[in-house]
Structure formats: structure tokens, C-alpha cells
Design an enzyme around this catalytic site. Structure first.
Site, mmCIF file in Angstrom:
data_model
loop_
_atom_site.group_PDB
_atom_site.id
_atom_site.type_symbol
_atom_site.label_atom_id
_atom_site.label_comp_id
_atom_site.label_asym_id
_atom_site.label_seq_id
_atom_site.Cartn_x
_atom_site.Cartn_y
_atom_site.Cartn_z
ATOM 1 N N GLU A 140 4.212 -4.394 7.658
ATOM 2 C CA GLU A 140 3.191 -4.891 6.792
ATOM 3 C C GLU A 140 3.439 -6.090 6.022
ATOM 4 O O GLU A 140 4.921 -6.332 5.623
ATOM 5 C CB GLU A 140 2.494 -3.764 5.957
ATOM 6 N N LEU B 187 3.464 4.339 1.387
ATOM 7 C CA LEU B 187 3.732 4.812 2.573
ATOM 8 C C LEU B 187 2.232 5.728 2.963
ATOM 9 O O LEU B 187 2.303 6.830 2.985
ATOM 10 C CB LEU B 187 4.598 5.950 2.526
ATOM 11 N N HIS B 188 1.362 4.783 3.415
ATOM 12 C CA HIS B 188 0.163 5.433 3.699
ATOM 13 C C HIS B 188 0.310 5.558 5.340
ATOM 14 O O HIS B 188 1.392 5.332 5.892
ATOM 15 C CB HIS B 188 -1.287 4.406 3.458
ATOM 16 N N LEU B 189 -0.735 5.935 6.134
ATOM 17 C CA LEU B 189 -0.772 6.406 7.529
ATOM 18 C C LEU B 189 -0.035 5.415 8.310
ATOM 19 O O LEU B 189 1.002 5.943 9.152
ATOM 20 C CB LEU B 189 -2.111 6.703 7.861
ATOM 21 N N THR C 171 0.779 -1.236 -0.115
ATOM 22 C CA THR C 171 0.035 0.068 0.033
ATOM 23 C C THR C 171 0.725 1.302 0.031
ATOM 24 O O THR C 171 0.463 2.324 0.145
ATOM 25 C CB THR C 171 -0.955 -0.024 1.174
#
Length: 87
Positions: A87, A14-16, A12
Site C-alpha cells: 500500500e 493490518l487490515h485484510l 490503514t
């Protein structure tokens, strides 16, 4: 100053959550820690700055550390990115 290029591996980008993990890791060091992506330079100790860079899976960033613990910081951050930032 030490720099190294690394590819973002988590699906995904560098999301939150991964941005928070990157920042938390960067905050452990006294050095100034930034990364470059395309024409943007982001402060790795600021979640908003990391999110603002809009880094996605497969993108290559260049991490740069400048300060008394720069080598140790760079090694830790590269390892964290290569391990998928939780992740």
C-alpha cells in the site's frame, strides 16, 4: 530464534489486504513466524490471527522467526512491512 521490532507504516494498519500479503510472505518459509503486539502473540501465517491482533498504523510489532530459514524469513518480512505491505 531471531526477532526484530518494526513499525507498521501503511496508513490503514493490518487490515485484510496487507494482512494477506504478510501471511503470503510468511508462508514462503518453513520457520515458525509469529509477532507480538501489546499482550497478543499472532501467527503470521494465519490471516485471522493477524487481523485479530488489531494492529494500526504507527504501532510497533516484534516479528520472531524460529527455524531453519529464520534469518532469511525475518529479513523478508521486515522489508515487506517497511515497504508498506503493498500500500
Amino acid at each position: 530464534m531471531v526477532c526484530q521490532k518494526v513499525v507498521i507504516k501503511n496508513p490503514t494498519g493490518l487490515h485484510l489486504r496487507p494482512a494477506g500479503i504478510l501471511c503470503k510472505e510468511a508462508m514462503r518459509y518453513k520457520s515458525l513466524i509469529t509477532f507480538s503486539f501489546k499482550d497478543t502473540t499472532a501467527n503470521a501465517k494465519s490471516v485471522l490471527s493477524v487481523l485479530g491482533a488489531c494492529v494500526k498504523c504507527g504501532d510497533e510489532i516484534e516479528l520472531c522467526c524460529d527455524g531453519e530459514d529464520e534469518a532469511e524469513a525475518l529479513e523478508a518480512l521486515v522489508t515487506a512491512v517497511e515497504n508498506g505491505l503493498g500500500e
